[in-house]
Scaffold this active site. Structure first.
Site, short mmCIF file in Angstrom:
data_model
loop_
_atom_site.label_atom_id
_atom_site.label_comp_id
_atom_site.label_asym_id
_atom_site.label_seq_id
_atom_site.Cartn_x
_atom_site.Cartn_y
_atom_site.Cartn_z
N GLY A 10 0.92 -1.12 0.08
CA GLY A 10 -0.22 -0.12 -0.12
C GLY A 10 0.86 1.18 -0.10
O GLY A 10 1.52 1.42 1.02
N GLY A 12 -0.08 4.54 -0.29
CA GLY A 12 -1.15 5.50 -0.28
C GLY A 12 -0.49 6.71 0.72
O GLY A 12 0.68 7.01 0.80
N ILE A 14 -0.68 6.60 4.10
CA ILE A 14 0.10 6.12 5.20
C ILE A 14 1.52 5.55 4.72
O ILE A 14 2.29 5.86 5.32
CB ILE A 14 -0.72 5.19 6.13
CG1 ILE A 14 -2.01 5.77 6.41
CG2 ILE A 14 0.23 4.57 7.10
CD1 ILE A 14 -3.05 4.63 7.47
N GLY A 15 1.19 4.76 3.41
CA GLY A 15 2.41 4.20 2.87
C GLY A 15 3.72 5.04 2.88
O GLY A 15 4.88 5.01 2.81
N ARG A 83 -11.48 5.40 5.33
CA ARG A 83 -13.03 5.74 5.34
C ARG A 83 -13.52 7.17 4.68
O ARG A 83 -12.55 8.07 4.89
CB ARG A 83 -13.85 5.39 6.72
CG ARG A 83 -12.89 6.23 7.89
CD ARG A 83 -13.45 5.73 9.13
NE ARG A 83 -12.55 6.04 10.41
CZ ARG A 83 -12.87 6.26 11.59
NH1 ARG A 83 -14.39 6.21 11.64
NH2 ARG A 83 -12.18 6.49 12.45
N ASN A 121 -8.04 -0.96 7.92
CA ASN A 121 -9.25 -1.17 8.69
C ASN A 121 -10.41 -1.98 8.10
O ASN A 121 -10.40 -1.99 6.81
CB ASN A 121 -9.92 0.47 9.28
CG ASN A 121 -9.02 0.90 10.33
OD1 ASN A 121 -8.85 0.35 11.29
ND2 ASN A 121 -8.60 2.06 10.23
N HIS A 176 -9.94 -1.72 17.59
CA HIS A 176 -9.78 -0.39 17.23
C HIS A 176 -11.11 0.08 16.44
O HIS A 176 -11.09 0.56 15.38
CB HIS A 176 -8.77 -0.60 16.09
CG HIS A 176 -8.21 0.76 15.69
ND1 HIS A 176 -7.93 1.97 16.28
CD2 HIS A 176 -8.08 1.44 14.28
CE1 HIS A 176 -7.64 2.85 15.68
NE2 HIS A 176 -7.62 2.38 14.37
#
Ligand code: APR
Length: 329
Positions: A10, A12, A14-15, A83, A121, A176
């Site tokens: 990934g 994106g 965060i990646g 989300r 998530n 979480h």
């Protein structure tokens, strides 16, 4: 000595932060995998071109091929959708389960010895799915949630008391999601109970409890608060930093005590479910789960959180019918 190899599945929001942090801390060579052509290659080229100014000596590679993750020591997974405002993490279950299944199959085939840290998530369900698909020992497949949730709780306490967040210790356990369990009883500033500080500040126990309740509620909803402000996407600095702390604890055998989404085998009264608990993280991954006595109220909140996770796990066979046997196993 050979450098560690870290693969990011990934590439994106965060990646990208993960790659930068891993490089700046020289945790190891970094491979970023994504299904979007050019995206991981572009990000890693861009990052590689600051090596001189940031003074790091690591190899960085972007790829669309799982073969490049071979030999990884640690894999951090952020593949999946974030989300949108108004969504809960649980609303991502259908779409992200399908992505996680593909990712876990790729990891199983190409990096069978790796430790895996999941961020995607809904976290507890995604970690469960990844462990089931890979069949890796549970101590090697873990989830990042508690480090971030605890950090958020610590930040709110520090801002309320006007102290450095470095001196605040507070832990959030459980799943979480909206049912997570901030442990108020042990929240402290260098050992001094936070509740005692709040009572002194407000000169009134009821007011102090009200302020704490608001911080607990803000912690539970903190991810959503960021989602709402961003309007498009979810938190990325904080989950990336939190996962890097976990990866570093494993790579440098630090034996850090961190809240980790780990497989429980009877601890805290939970049998065979992944959920957030304090763990010792070192070269063996989850080397120990640290149990402690929860009071009646905390245990009830924890059980409620476990039940919320169980509900998601029960939905997985319907989403992935071809995996029903493995998921029930
Ligand atoms: N394999 C690999 N990567 C994938 C796949 C897949 N099958 N499907 C999607 N991706 C990639 C996307 O191309 C995208 O680059 O996952 C990346 C996700 O990045 P973002 O959309 O920017 O999401 P991010 O904010 O990084 O969050 C990722 O972490 O915290 C959770 O809820 C969050 O589930 C979300 C995940």
């Amino acid at each position: 000595m050979k450098r560690a190899k870290i693969s990011l599945i990934g590439g994106g929001q965060i990646g990208g932060v993960l790659a930068q942090l891993c490089a700046q801390r020289e945790l190891g060579d970094v491979v970023m995998f994504d299904i979007v052509e050019g995206l991981p290659q572009g990000k890693m080229l861009d990052l590689a071109e600051v090596a001189r100014i940031d003074q790091f000596d690591v190899d960085l590679k972007g790829t669309n091929s799982y073969t490049d993750i071979a030999g990884s020591d640690i894999i951090i997974v952020t593949a999946g959708l974030p989300r949108k405002p108004g969504m809960s993490r649980d609303d991502l279950l259908g779409i992200n389960s399908k992505i996680m299944k593909q990712v876990a199959e790729g990891i199983k085939e190409h990096a069978p010895e790796a430790f895996v840290i999941i961020i995607s998530n809904p976290l507890d369900a995604m970690v469960t799915l990844c462990q089931k698909v890979t069949g890796f020992p549970a101590e090697r497949v873990i989830g990042q949630a508690g480090v971030l949730d605890s950090n958020r709780f610590c930040s709110f306490i520090a801002w309320e008391l006007g102290v450095s967040v470095r001196d605040v210790n507070a832990m959030v356990l459980g799943g979480h999601g909206d049912t997570m369990v901030p442990i108020v009883r042990y929240a402290n500033v260098n050992g001094i109970p936070v509740m005692e500080q709040l009572i002194r500040k407000y000169g009134d126990k009821a007011k102090a409890e009200e302020v704490m309740a608001a911080m607990v509620e803000r912690t539970k909803m903190a991810g959503g608060e960021v989602v709402k402000l961003l309007g498009n996407g979810s938190a990325f600095y904080s989950p990336a930093s939190s996962a890097v702390a976990m990866a570093e604890a494993i790579l440098r055998d630090q034996k850090r005590v961190l809240p980790v989404c780990a497989l429980l085998k009877g601890e805290f009264g939970v049998e065979n479910y992944y959920i957030g608990v304090p763990c010792v993280l070192g070269a063996g991954g989850v080397e120990n789960i640290i149990e402690f006595e929860l009071n009646e109220e905390e245990q009830a909140m924890f059980d409620n959180s476990v039940n919320a996770v169980k509900k998601l796990i029960d939905e997985l066979p319907t989403i992935l019918p071809e995996m029903a046997d493995i998921l029930k196993g």
